[in-house]
Design an enzyme around this catalytic site. Structure first.
Site, mmCIF file in Angstrom:
data_model
loop_
_atom_site.group_PDB
_atom_site.id
_atom_site.type_symbol
_atom_site.label_atom_id
_atom_site.label_comp_id
_atom_site.label_asym_id
_atom_site.label_seq_id
_atom_site.Cartn_x
_atom_site.Cartn_y
_atom_site.Cartn_z
ATOM 1 N N GLY B 218 0.783 -1.171 -0.095
ATOM 2 C CA GLY B 218 -0.105 0.001 -0.040
ATOM 3 C C GLY B 218 0.768 1.357 -0.200
ATOM 4 N N SER B 219 0.398 2.390 0.661
ATOM 5 C CA SER B 219 0.980 3.544 0.488
ATOM 6 C C SER B 219 2.583 3.614 1.361
ATOM 7 C CB SER B 219 0.022 4.580 1.166
ATOM 8 O OG SER B 219 -1.180 4.691 0.485
ATOM 9 N N THR B 220 2.788 2.611 1.978
ATOM 10 C CA THR B 220 4.017 2.757 2.528
ATOM 11 C C THR B 220 5.370 2.509 1.617
ATOM 12 O OG1 THR B 220 4.155 0.210 3.168
ATOM 13 C CG2 THR B 220 3.497 1.730 4.790
#
Lengths: 461, 485
Positions: B218-220
């Site tokens: 995801g956004s990590t």
């Protein structure tokens, strides 16, 4: 003019006695080792009883030899005493591992059978004054041998153990008749070949450089071949089959000095075994277990060989020490797999020592054959010794994956009455032949007459 | 007949030589292979006959061998029960050593390792009973306990690293199992426990922190994309990038929408710094398209993607797919499509940034000690790679500070300590609650601890969950424990 000084051959009975004591000491040390390892550090209380018992039994046999076969080979008795004693110790050790009480343990029975076997061997020495008497019964031996060999195939008494039909069972008694048949057939082969060796050796023609015998002289070898194939197929036992056929071919070779017999024998056996492999599922199973014991397909059939191999591997170079390994994890650890049991606890060094003891035993037997003065004695000693060698090869070769695994017993070591009786008898016969081989030839002539050097015309060795 | 008898004697000699050779082959050459065969009961029995080394955390055992009165002589005990199950693994008579250090360091624990050769000889001479080596771990019991409690009963994993050394301070994966149940000498119960653990749909025997099916980051993963952008030299934190409600993807009618369909800035434009703070998908998707798949992949590889690490347990390599077309590149840049990571890898990205761009090799065993606790072997921190230049690391740190101070990561704030971090909410299928992430480190200057937290399927909040609401508070507690608060 040279004078011949003849050194009278020595009986070497004292050497035998010293070695016998050494063998008993080694067995007792092994027994003490097992006791220390399994009872947490105390000496087995019955050590003295066993020690004296062993000494009395084998000492009595030694005295019989002094009395009736004083020139017998001095190494045979100590070697088999050592092997038999070590076998007893290992069986006793496995009794402990399986928590079998001493009164009903296998070791006690084995001890009984050992005593009986020694007595039988002593009787053979006492009553069989000359091994050549056996040659009179050549064909009775054959008949009895074949009957014994085929006995396990009879429906009521034959019983299947470990996939092989080489046992008979009558009531509580079970017996491997093949062990006795081995001796009877060896006597038959020796008697038969002594009579026919000239015909077999001299008549025939050469094909492709090999002197081949006449077709009608091939009869006996074909019968032996068929009988051994019968054992392979119907009793499902490659070991016995290989043993009998190998025995016959080797004796045929010694009798005739013709290498063609070995070639013919190898081709016949190889071809027959290959056909059996193609035709019978149980033979294919054995081959699979032999070539790929670790494969899933093989493990589904049996993990027996793998367990034995793991035991030997665990033993490594020096072994775990008697009583300190886990030979009880292998099935038949006290009979067919007694060699891996020793290899695990005594290590590669101990296993090699055992193999060398067998090699020495066989070598003394063949030495006896070379020394024997009569053809029958030579053939009989050769056959008996070679049968021990072949049996070791089949058993140890089976557990170390040289050949497919079969259900034979290790001579003297393995648990089993029939095996002990048969093998002690073999030793008795070898002792008898070796006594005659080493005994100085009777002085036929008076010293003042024909025996004088200057009148000798025929040089004798 | 003597000549053939003599020849026969040679045949006999040859036969016995074959037997000597075959016996030697098995007992000398093959012995080790045979001993190592799985399911070799003798090896197992032998391993029980001597005391197996303990596994220590802060000097206290989390796995140890206790004497018993039964045939096996020693039983393996795990005083902390489930808490360290994925670190220690299990040691079972029936099923062998597995699941963690019990298996990965079996040779040391059982005393078979060549490193202990000298020690063994000394033991033989002095008559001491042989013992396995003891392992002292890098785990900080307080951090581990904080992670254990903060994650609670939610499925997921927490990894905490010391960014300057790579030492693993905490490793928790849930659900867990009780290794004592497998170490029991009641073999019927062991077999029942084994069957029920393997039948469990939550798959408690899998260490999600380093293995299993891996997670979409995801956004990590925007940290990697940002690192690639800043390293390219074409962008700085203040560079203006597009930030519409959704990014039109080339070659397809699909779009890449922002979370909640929000716009990232006036007129759909924003700075890189602000885009990370708000976790703008459209901006990072666009950035991914500008940089191209190769730049993304090579930046990821510099952080350790694609490498098989042993900590000493084997870590499943994290992956950026080999073939990416344009829409897939845009999705990969925001941590979607087929990008897959382990929580340890995410922690390594963050720790790399925290450590001025240098990623340290993660490790779990600090010291190997003999039975009398003499140190035999000590771990030396090792550099794995230079992921970014120190300047870029500083820029990323400052952007991650903004994420925690005023962006999506506000729930990770620790009073009095500047925290840097990044949230993630990774969708992994239609109608399934997202896996929610937080990764960060503290303090932002001179970092002491870097963490990665993933909670599967939104944890207790299900589809309401985001990295911000579920994972950031967990990370906060773990970091607080690491900072001694």
């Amino acid at each position: 003019m040279s004078t011949v000084t003849s050194i009278p051959p020595r009986t070497r009975r004292n050497v035998e006695l010293a070695l016998l004591l050494l063998a008993i000491c080694i067995v007792l040390v092994a027994y003490v080792n097992v006791g220390l390892a399994t009872s947490g550090g105390s000496l087995p209380p019955d050590l003295l009883t066993y020690g004296v018992g062993l000494l009395v039994i084998t000492g009595a046999f030694h005295l019989v030899l002094r009395w009736r076969a004083s020139y017998a080979d001095p190494l045979l008795l100590p070697i088999v005493t050592l092997l038999n004693g070590l076998g007893l110790v290992m069986i006793h050790r496995l009794d402990i591992a399986h928590s079998r009480d001493i009164s009903e343990g296998l070791a006690t029975r084995q001890l009984m059978w050992s005593a009986l076997s020694v007595i039988l061997a002593a009787l053979v020495i006492v009553f069989l004054r000359d091994h050549r008497h056996l040659a009179r019964y050549t064909f009775s031996m054959m008949a009895a041998g074949l009957v014994l060999l085929l006995l396990p195939l009879l429906p009521l008494i034959g019983s299947q153990v470990n996939g092989s039909n080489i046992w008979i069972q009558i009531g509580p008694l079970s017996f491997q008749p093949g062990e006795v048949a081995k001796i009877l057939l060896t006597i038959f082969f020796a008697g038969y070949l002594v009579q026919t060796r000239d015909a077999l050796a001299l008549v025939g023609r050469r094909v492709l450089g090999l002197p081949l015998p006449r077709a009608r002289d091939l009869g006996p070898i074909l019968i032996a071949w068929l009988a051994s194939l019968g054992v392979l197929v119907f009793e499902r036992d490659l070991g016995s089959s290989l043993l009998f056929f190998g025995l016959f071919v080797s004796m045929l070779y010694v009798a005739t000095e013709r290498r063609s017999w070995i070639a013919i024998g190898l081709i016949l056996f190889g071809g027959g075994a290959y056909l059996a492999y193609l035709m019978f599922g149980h033979v294919q199973e054995r081959v699979l277990l032999w070539l790929h014991p670790f494969s899933d397909a093989a493990l589904k059939v049996s993990d027996q060989l793998v367990l034995g191999l793991e035991g030997m591997g665990a033993g490594g170079l020096f072994g775990s020490g008697l009583g300190r390994g886990h030979p009880d994890l292998t099935y038949f650890a006290e009979s067919d797999f007694i060699f891996p049991s020793f290899a695990e606890e005594l290590g590669l060094i101990g296993a090699m020592a055992l193999l060398l003891l067998y090699a020495l035993l066989v070598e003394r037997g063949l030495r006896t054959a070379i020394g024997a003065r009569d053809g029958f004695g030579k053939l009989l000693a050769t056959g008996l010794s070679f049968s021990v060698a072949l049996q070791c090869f089949v058993v140890v070769g089976g557990v170390t994956r040289v050949i497919p695994l079969t259900g034979l017993t290790m001579p003297f070591l393995s648990q089993g009455g029939s095996s002990l009786l048969a093998n002690w008898t073999i030793v008795a016969l070898l002792l008898r032949i070796s006594d005659q081989a080493r005994r100085p030839a009777p002085q036929a002539a008076d010293p003042g007459g024909l025996g004088r050097d200057d009148t000798r015309v025929v040089k004798t060795r | 007949m003597n000549a053939p008898i003599r020849r026969l004697a040679f045949v006999v000699a040859a036969m016995f030589c074959v037997l000597l050779l075959s016996t030697t082959w098995i007992q000398f050459v093959q012995a080790k292979d045979l001993a190592d065969r799985p399911g070799n009961r003798r090896t197992l029995l032998a391993s029980y006959s001597k005391e197996r080394g303990a596994i220590l955390v802060d000097g206290k055992p989390v796995a140890q061998s206790l004497p018993t009165k039964d045939q096996l002589k020693w039983i393996r005990a795990y005083p902390q029960g489930k808490e360290y199950s994925h670190v220690t693994g299990y040691y079972s008579f029936t099923y062998g050593a597995g699941g963690g250090l019990e298996s990965a360091e079996n040779e040391l624990l059982s005393g078979q390792s060549d490193k202990l050769f000298y020690r063994r000889i000394v033991d033989v001479i002095t008559g001491k009973p042989p013992q396995g080596a003891t392992l002292e771990l890098t785990i900080d019991a307080k951090v581990q306990q904080a992670a254990e409690e903060a994650l609670g009963d939610q499925r997921g994993a927490v990894v905490a690293l010391d960014p300057t050394t790579g030492a693993i301070l905490a490793m928790v994966s849930k659900p867990q199992y009780d290794p004592n149940a497998l170490a029991s000498h009641n073999l019927t119960k062991v077999s029942e426990a084994w069957k029920s653990l393997n039948a469990d749909k939550g798959r408690p025997m899998i260490n999600r922190a380093i293995a299993g099916d891996l997670y979409p980051p995801g956004s990590t993963f925007k940290l990697v994309t940002a690192a690639a952008a800043l390293s390219s030299g074409k962008y700085s934190p203040s560079s203006v990038v597009p930030g519409p409600r959704e990014l039109d993807l080339p070659d397809t009618s699909a779009t890449l929408p922002n979370f909640g369909h929000e716009i990232c800035g006036p007129n759909g434009r924003t700075t890189l710094r602000h885009a990370l703070e708000m976790s703008c998908n459209s901006s990072f998707g666009w950035l991914g398209l500008q940089l191209g798949p190769d730049a993304l992949r090579s930046q990821a590889d510099k952080f350790g993607f694609g490498q098989t690490l042993h900590v000493p347990m084997r870590v499943t390599p994290s992956v950026v797919p080999d073939e990416l077309n344009k829409p897939q590149t845009a999705q990969a840049a925001v941590g979607q499509y087929d990008v897959r990571v382990t929580p340890l890898q995410v922690a390594m990205v963050t720790a790399g940034i925290a450590n001025g761009g240098t990623v340290m090799s993660p490790y779990l065993v600090k010291d190997v000690r003999s039975s009398d606790l003499d140190v035999i072997d000590t771990a030396h921190p090792q550099q794995l790679s230079e992921a970014v230049r120190p300047g870029v690391a500083d820029q990323l740190t400052s952007m991650m500070e903004d994420v925690v101070n005023s962006g999506t990561g506000r729930n990770a704030q620790i009073p009095g300590v500047q925290v840097a971090g990044k949230t993630g909410t990774a969708e992994h299928g239609e109608g399934l609650a997202a896996h929610v992430w937080f990764t960060g480190f503290a303090p932002a200057k001179n970092p002491k601890i870097a963490v990665a937290v993933v909670v599967e399927d939104g944890g207790t909040l299900r589809s309401e969950a985001t990295g911000s609401t579920v994972s950031a508070p967990i990370a906060k507690k773990v970091m607080e424990a690491g900072l001694g608060r």
